[in-house]
Design a protein around this motif. Structure first.
Motif, PDB file in Angstrom:
ATOM      1  N   PRO A 234       0.837  -1.199   0.000  1.00 26.23           N
ATOM      2  CA  PRO A 234       0.000   0.000   0.000  1.00 26.23           C
ATOM      3  C   PRO A 234       0.876   1.255   0.000  1.00 26.23           C
ATOM      4  CG  PRO A 234      -0.830  -1.598   1.584  1.00 26.23           C
ATOM      5  CD  PRO A 234       0.487  -2.117   1.108  1.00 26.23           C
ATOM      6  N   GLY A 235       0.520   2.205  -0.826  1.00 22.44           N
ATOM      7  CA  GLY A 235       1.308   3.432  -0.914  1.00 22.44           C
ATOM      8  C   GLY A 235       2.286   3.444  -2.066  1.00 22.44           C
ATOM      9  N   LEU A 236       2.498   2.307  -2.692  1.00 22.90           N
ATOM     10  CA  LEU A 236       3.384   2.239  -3.849  1.00 22.90           C
ATOM     11  C   LEU A 236       2.561   2.337  -5.129  1.00 22.90           C
ATOM     12  CD1 LEU A 236       5.960  -0.571  -2.954  1.00 22.90           C
ATOM     13  CD2 LEU A 236       6.155   1.899  -2.641  1.00 22.90           C
ATOM     14  N   THR A 237       3.007   3.196  -6.035  1.00 27.62           N
ATOM     15  CA  THR A 237       2.316   3.380  -7.300  1.00 27.62           C
ATOM     16  C   THR A 237       2.422   2.120  -8.158  1.00 27.62           C
ATOM     17  OG1 THR A 237       2.877   5.725  -7.227  1.00 27.62           O
ATOM     18  CG2 THR A 237       2.169   4.852  -9.335  1.00 27.62           C
ATOM     19  N   LYS A 238       1.354   1.806  -8.874  1.00 29.14           N
ATOM     20  CA  LYS A 238       1.356   0.678  -9.788  1.00 29.14           C
ATOM     21  C   LYS A 238       1.656   1.145 -11.205  1.00 29.14           C
ATOM     22  CE  LYS A 238      -2.007  -2.123  -7.227  1.00 29.14           C
ATOM     23  NZ  LYS A 238      -3.330  -2.822  -7.302  1.00 29.14           N
ATOM     24  N   VAL A 239       2.569   0.454 -11.860  1.00 25.76           N
ATOM     25  CA  VAL A 239       2.883   0.769 -13.249  1.00 25.76           C
ATOM     26  C   VAL A 239       1.624   0.695 -14.108  1.00 25.76           C
ATOM     27  CG1 VAL A 239       4.139  -0.045 -15.293  1.00 25.76           C
ATOM     28  CG2 VAL A 239       5.293   0.047 -13.065  1.00 25.76           C
ATOM     29  N   THR A 240       0.793  -0.299 -13.836  1.00 24.74           N
ATOM     30  CA  THR A 240      -0.377  -0.541 -14.677  1.00 24.74           C
ATOM     31  C   THR A 240      -1.463   0.519 -14.519  1.00 24.74           C
ATOM     32  OG1 THR A 240      -1.208  -2.033 -12.956  1.00 24.74           O
ATOM     33  CG2 THR A 240      -0.002  -3.022 -14.793  1.00 24.74           C
ATOM     34  N   ILE A 254      -1.529  -5.064 -26.257  1.00 28.97           N
ATOM     35  CA  ILE A 254      -0.943  -5.904 -25.217  1.00 28.97           C
ATOM     36  C   ILE A 254      -1.476  -5.433 -23.873  1.00 28.97           C
ATOM     37  CG2 ILE A 254       1.136  -6.384 -26.547  1.00 28.97           C
ATOM     38  CD1 ILE A 254       2.588  -4.236 -24.928  1.00 28.97           C
ATOM     39  N   THR A 255      -1.089  -6.108 -22.792  1.00 24.93           N
ATOM     40  CA  THR A 255      -1.550  -5.694 -21.472  1.00 24.93           C
ATOM     41  C   THR A 255      -0.608  -4.638 -20.894  1.00 24.93           C
ATOM     42  OG1 THR A 255      -0.265  -7.326 -20.229  1.00 24.93           O
ATOM     43  CG2 THR A 255      -2.415  -8.036 -21.093  1.00 24.93           C
ATOM     44  N   PRO A 256      -1.103  -3.795 -19.983  1.00 26.17           N
ATOM     45  CA  PRO A 256      -0.219  -2.835 -19.319  1.00 26.17           C
ATOM     46  C   PRO A 256       0.951  -3.506 -18.604  1.00 26.17           C
ATOM     47  CG  PRO A 256      -2.502  -2.208 -18.978  1.00 26.17           C
ATOM     48  CD  PRO A 256      -2.521  -3.573 -19.626  1.00 26.17           C
ATOM     49  N   SER A 257       0.723  -4.671 -18.012  1.00 26.10           N
ATOM     50  CA  SER A 257       1.821  -5.380 -17.349  1.00 26.10           C
ATOM     51  C   SER A 257       2.914  -5.750 -18.354  1.00 26.10           C
ATOM     52  CB  SER A 257       1.299  -6.641 -16.659  1.00 26.10           C
ATOM     53  OG  SER A 257       0.439  -6.323 -15.589  1.00 26.10           O
ATOM     54  N   GLN A 258       2.519  -6.246 -19.499  1.00 25.11           N
ATOM     55  CA  GLN A 258       3.505  -6.609 -20.520  1.00 25.11           C
ATOM     56  C   GLN A 258       4.308  -5.398 -20.963  1.00 25.11           C
ATOM     57  OE1 GLN A 258       0.720  -8.610 -23.234  1.00 25.11           O
ATOM     58  NE2 GLN A 258       1.945 -10.465 -23.011  1.00 25.11           N
ATOM     59  N   LEU A 259       3.636  -4.267 -21.098  1.00 21.13           N
ATOM     60  CA  LEU A 259       4.358  -3.067 -21.520  1.00 21.13           C
ATOM     61  C   LEU A 259       5.344  -2.622 -20.451  1.00 21.13           C
ATOM     62  CD1 LEU A 259       4.809  -0.940 -23.635  1.00 21.13           C
ATOM     63  CD2 LEU A 259       2.883   0.357 -22.705  1.00 21.13           C
ATOM     64  N   GLY A 260       4.937  -2.687 -19.175  1.00 22.67           N
ATOM     65  CA  GLY A 260       5.854  -2.315 -18.102  1.00 22.67           C
ATOM     66  C   GLY A 260       7.088  -3.198 -18.059  1.00 22.67           C
ATOM     67  N   LEU A 261       6.914  -4.493 -18.292  1.00 23.44           N
ATOM     68  CA  LEU A 261       8.051  -5.412 -18.310  1.00 23.44           C
ATOM     69  C   LEU A 261       8.920  -5.181 -19.544  1.00 23.44           C
ATOM     70  CD1 LEU A 261       6.271  -8.709 -17.161  1.00 23.44           C
ATOM     71  CD2 LEU A 261       7.715  -7.194 -15.773  1.00 23.44           C
ATOM     72  N   ALA A 268      17.735  -0.975 -20.222  1.00 20.13           N
ATOM     73  CA  ALA A 268      19.165  -1.223 -20.001  1.00 20.13           C
ATOM     74  C   ALA A 268      19.488  -2.650 -20.424  1.00 20.13           C
ATOM     75  CB  ALA A 268      19.543  -0.993 -18.538  1.00 20.13           C
ATOM     76  N   PRO A 269      20.688  -2.880 -20.984  1.00 17.33           N
ATOM     77  CA  PRO A 269      21.016  -4.200 -21.517  1.00 17.33           C
ATOM     78  C   PRO A 269      21.281  -5.260 -20.465  1.00 17.33           C
ATOM     79  CG  PRO A 269      22.919  -2.745 -21.664  1.00 17.33           C
ATOM     80  CD  PRO A 269      21.769  -1.890 -21.211  1.00 17.33           C
ATOM     81  N   ASN A 270      21.493  -4.845 -19.205  1.00 17.60           N
ATOM     82  CA  ASN A 270      21.830  -5.802 -18.148  1.00 17.60           C
ATOM     83  C   ASN A 270      20.625  -6.180 -17.293  1.00 17.60           C
ATOM     84  OD1 ASN A 270      21.653  -3.220 -17.026  1.00 17.60           O
ATOM     85  ND2 ASN A 270      23.106  -3.678 -15.392  1.00 17.60           N
ATOM     86  N   VAL A 271      19.422  -5.769 -17.706  1.00 17.78           N
ATOM     87  CA  VAL A 271      18.212  -6.066 -16.932  1.00 17.78           C
ATOM     88  C   VAL A 271      17.796  -7.518 -17.124  1.00 17.78           C
ATOM     89  CG1 VAL A 271      15.740  -5.622 -16.737  1.00 17.78           C
ATOM     90  CG2 VAL A 271      17.343  -3.702 -16.884  1.00 17.78           C
ATOM     91  N   HIS A 272      17.540  -8.195 -16.017  1.00 21.52           N
ATOM     92  CA  HIS A 272      16.958  -9.538 -16.006  1.00 21.52           C
ATOM     93  C   HIS A 272      15.685  -9.474 -15.182  1.00 21.52           C
ATOM     94  CE1 HIS A 272      20.366 -12.054 -17.580  1.00 21.52           C
ATOM     95  NE2 HIS A 272      20.988 -10.908 -17.339  1.00 21.52           N
ATOM     96  N   LEU A 273      14.593  -9.963 -15.728  1.00 19.98           N
ATOM     97  CA  LEU A 273      13.311  -9.890 -15.043  1.00 19.98           C
ATOM     98  C   LEU A 273      12.985 -11.202 -14.334  1.00 19.98           C
ATOM     99  CD1 LEU A 273      11.130  -8.090 -17.737  1.00 19.98           C
ATOM    100  CD2 LEU A 273      12.445  -7.080 -15.857  1.00 19.98           C
ATOM    101  N   ILE A 274      12.365 -11.089 -13.165  1.00 20.00           N
ATOM    102  CA  ILE A 274      11.905 -12.273 -12.425  1.00 20.00           C
ATOM    103  C   ILE A 274      10.471 -12.053 -11.946  1.00 20.00           C
ATOM    104  CG2 ILE A 274      14.127 -13.263 -11.746  1.00 20.00           C
ATOM    105  CD1 ILE A 274      13.846 -11.672  -9.083  1.00 20.00           C
ATOM    106  N   PRO A 275       9.550 -11.732 -12.862  1.00 20.72           N
ATOM    107  CA  PRO A 275       8.162 -11.548 -12.429  1.00 20.72           C
ATOM    108  C   PRO A 275       7.609 -12.839 -11.852  1.00 20.72           C
ATOM    109  CG  PRO A 275       8.274 -11.728 -14.814  1.00 20.72           C
ATOM    110  CD  PRO A 275       9.679 -11.644 -14.322  1.00 20.72           C
ATOM    111  N   ALA A 285       1.951 -14.737 -20.289  1.00 22.06           N
ATOM    112  CA  ALA A 285       1.923 -13.328 -20.673  1.00 22.06           C
ATOM    113  C   ALA A 285       3.225 -12.631 -20.292  1.00 22.06           C
ATOM    114  CB  ALA A 285       0.736 -12.627 -20.019  1.00 22.06           C
ATOM    115  N   ASN A 286       3.762 -12.950 -19.119  1.00 20.12           N
ATOM    116  CA  ASN A 286       5.030 -12.357 -18.692  1.00 20.12           C
ATOM    117  C   ASN A 286       6.166 -12.758 -19.626  1.00 20.12           C
ATOM    118  OD1 ASN A 286       3.765 -11.162 -16.497  1.00 20.12           O
ATOM    119  ND2 ASN A 286       4.365 -12.781 -15.065  1.00 20.12           N
ATOM    120  N   VAL A 287       6.208 -14.023 -19.974  1.00 16.83           N
ATOM    121  CA  VAL A 287       7.250 -14.496 -20.884  1.00 16.83           C
ATOM    122  C   VAL A 287       7.105 -13.837 -22.251  1.00 16.83           C
ATOM    123  CG1 VAL A 287       8.105 -16.519 -22.129  1.00 16.83           C
ATOM    124  CG2 VAL A 287       7.649 -16.672 -19.673  1.00 16.83           C
ATOM    125  N   ALA A 288       5.874 -13.690 -22.710  1.00 17.99           N
ATOM    126  CA  ALA A 288       5.634 -13.073 -24.022  1.00 17.99           C
ATOM    127  C   ALA A 288       6.097 -11.623 -24.053  1.00 17.99           C
ATOM    128  CB  ALA A 288       4.150 -13.166 -24.378  1.00 17.99           C
TER     129      ALA A 288
END
Length: 315
Positions: A234-240, A254-261, A268-275, A285-288
């Motif tokens: 609570p109190g943290l802004t949601k990207v979506t 696409i979905t807002p979540s997909q766009l945020g990811l 940045a080229p060194n970003v690795h995601l772990i949703p 959807a996350n993988v896509a």
């Protein structure tokens, strides 16, 4: 001479799947830039078969970096990974230390920052994962981001913590050291010890660590943001919830979540995601999101979204 047919192809995983997000370097290994955060598997405690199937589906989709911890479900999640993931899958399983499960507490987590606690946590992870060596272990500190803050004997200097982490790396119990919830000064101080990645709260709407991200790019350190879509507390802004995100997603179909990811991967080229998710549809959807190419206008619109603070301690 090695034949071309036996030479590893960096664009595919050990299972032959195309790497979502493309290949990236993490702890000295090539992995898919879209991985999987296993914390939410605890929600499937009453559906072990479904949890195991979700992990197998992740591997089928090209995920070969799974983030876990012994304190996720007090060993439950590690047990799932031990059962579902096999050596031939070529998956880099990363764990973390710095906290222990506290099932009876007001928050099911308590800090475990002292050197002897870090060592005990690594040993617990080794047992529950059923391995002799963990490829990457992240040291979760309490310097930055939302979450618990250290008090009393849990206030431990980074040098004392790194000493035990380096010792366990030298012993072969862990392969590489990462840092989590740290400040720029702590990272700079720790770099000589050999830091493979940084896990901090970071998303389109929480970009306060931009200087740290730039340092990681320069030093070849992977950036593995947690809360990549904001809004975890609570109190943290949601990207979506951002108008630029919803409008951009609608325009791209696409979905807002997909766009945020996808923005994170482009940023940045060194970003690795772990949703993380406990739902197979959300996993797919996350993988896509790792297959999306964003045009310059979309990126510019997202870059203009203001950043907010994520420094909200839990009491």
């Amino acid at each position: 001479m090695t034949s071309s047919s036996s030479t590893p192809r960096p664009e595919v995983t050990a299972s032959g799947a195309t790497r979502p997000g493309g290949p990236g370097l993490l702890a000295g290994r090539t992995v898919s830039r879209v991985g999987y955060g296993a914390m939410q598997l605890e929600r499937l405690r009453q559906d072990r078969g479904g949890a195991l199937a979700l992990l197998r589906r992740a591997v089928e989709l090209g995920v070969d970096h799974i983030d876990t911890a012994q304190f996720y479900g007090d060993g439950f999640v590690n047990g799932l990974i031990r059962e579902a993931i096999h050596p031939e899958d070529g998956v880099l399983v990363a764990s973390k230390v710095g906290a222990d499960a506290d099932p009876g507490g007001p928050i099911p987590l308590r800090l475990a920052q002292r050197p002897e606690q870090l060592r005990a946590s690594v040993e617990d992870n080794l047992v529950s994962l059923g391995v002799d060596r963990i490829p990457l272990v992240n040291l979760r500190r309490t310097d930055a981001g939302p979450g618990l803050r250290a008090e009393g004997d849990q206030v431990v200097g980074i040098d004392d913590q790194l000493a035990v982490m380096v010792g366990m790396r030298d012993e072969g119990k862990i392969g590489a050291i990462g840092l989590s919830s740290v400040t720029l000064d702590v990272l700079r101080h720790a770099i000589p010890a050999g830091i493979a990645c940084v896990q901090n709260a970071y998303s389109l709407v929480a970009r306060g660590d931009e200087d740290m991200l730039e340092l990681c790019v320069a030093e070849g350190i992977a950036w593995v943001p947690y809360f990549p879509l904001g809004g975890a507390f609570p109190g943290l802004t949601k990207v979506t919830d951002e108008p630029a995100v919803t409008a951009g997603a609608r325009a791209l179909g696409i979905t807002p979540s997909q766009l945020g990811l996808a923005w994170l991967l482009c940023h940045a080229p060194n970003v690795h995601l772990i949703p993380g998710t406990a739902d197979a549809g959300h996993l797919e959807a996350n993988v896509a999101a790792g297959t999306l190419a964003l045009d310059d206008a979309t990126i510019a619109a997202l870059d203009a979204v203001p950043s907010r603070s994520v420094d909200i301690p839990l009491s």
